[in-house]
Design an enzyme around this catalytic site. Structure first.
Site, short mmCIF file in Angstrom:
data_model
loop_
_atom_site.label_atom_id
_atom_site.label_comp_id
_atom_site.label_asym_id
_atom_site.label_seq_id
_atom_site.Cartn_x
_atom_site.Cartn_y
_atom_site.Cartn_z
CG ASP A 127 -1.89 -1.13 1.25
OD1 ASP A 127 -2.23 -1.63 0.17
OD2 ASP A 127 -2.29 -1.53 2.36
CB ILE A 128 0.06 4.68 -1.27
CG1 ILE A 128 0.86 5.93 -1.60
CG2 ILE A 128 -1.16 5.00 -0.40
CD1 ILE A 128 0.11 6.90 -2.48
#
Length: 277
Positions: A127-128
């Protein structure tokens, strides 16, 4: 008289069989067949041909030489980068793959070349807002091993959490959050119910599907260690929400037998020839 079947029992397309044997990816197989580098029972293979387990498949040395030059890189992804294609103004992690960002302690035999960016694809998402080990490869064998349909590769995460507490289940069955504005952020282990830890290990569902068993234990009073064999979108964050936890930091530290180790954030190294997932 019955005509012989053109598709004997157990016959599959040659590219699929080569992938199953771990020789290459299906895409590579098609490329090798087109180049004339594959023989079946001593004869040059044709595109789309089907084979059985009894057929003898041979691969030319040229194909193996091409494969030996494929690279796999390990990046310690920082927060703010996406794993795959650029999205919502955020840069993809592959942009970190530059000579300047190579870890000074990387002693792999490879020299950086722009050719190594061709066909380089992430093996799974991170995930970012997560950091840690991201694998990118040109090698279809490694991609299949890490993210293939039958992959059960361990992935290990260190997850810092805060605890909001849980109330009674609502009529919909959803768990009700209590102290959203004043979560417990220190010594979370002391207040987190053991029954909820057991649910994290097995008993939760996401997107209408039961999750596979996970290994979850306290690493320290504010941090959990997760080991998963699947990778649904934002899985750990969503699992934690279901038991009243909020993830405040998430780092992937291992995939299979390959560790993140001392690789600095934002830097990368090559997977060494002796390393195996």
């Amino acid at each position: 008289m019955t005509e012989p079947s053109s598709s004997p029992t157990g016959a599959v397309r040659l590219n699929k069989r080569m992938a199953e044997l771990g020789l290459c990816s299906r895409r590579e197989a098609d490329d090798w067949i087109a180049q004339g580098w594959v023989r079946v029972n001593g004869k040059p293979a044709e595109m789309g041909v089907k084979v059985t387990p009894n057929d003898r498949i041979e691969v030319d040395k040229a194909a193996k030489g091409q494969q030996a030059n494929q690279v796999t890189i390990l990046i310690n992804k920082p927060i703010g980068y996406v794993s795959g294609q650029a999205e919502d103004g955020h840069d993809p992690a592959v942009m970190l793959f530059t000579p300047q960002n190579r870890w000074a302690e990387d002693n792999a035999r490879f020299f950086f070349s722009p050719q190594q960016l061709r066909g380089l694809a992430p093996c799974g998402r991170l995930d970012i807002d997560s950091t840690g080990l991201l694998v990118m490869t040109q090698d279809g064998r490694i991609a299949r091993q890490l993210i293939g349909e039958d992959s059960v590769m361990d992935k290990e995460y260190l997850v810092r959490v805060a605890y909001h507490g849980l109330g009674e289940p609502a009529p919909t069955g959803q768990l009700v959050r209590l102290d959203d504005d004043d979560p417990v952020t220190t010594n979370v282990q002391a207040v987190f119910p053991p029954a909820m830890l057991a649910r994290l290990r097995h008993g939760l569902s996401l997107d209408g599907q039961a999750l596979k068993p996970a290994r979850v234990e306290w690493q320290n009073p504010e941090q959990l260690r997760f080991v998963l064999t699947e990778g649904k979108k934002r899985q750990i964050r969503r699992m934690c929400e279901l038991v009243g936890l909020k993830v405040v930091g998430l780092k992937r530290v291992r995939i299979g037998r390959v560790m993140l180790g001392n690789l600095p954030v934002g830097q990368w190294r090559y997977l060494a020839p002796h390393e195996k997932f």
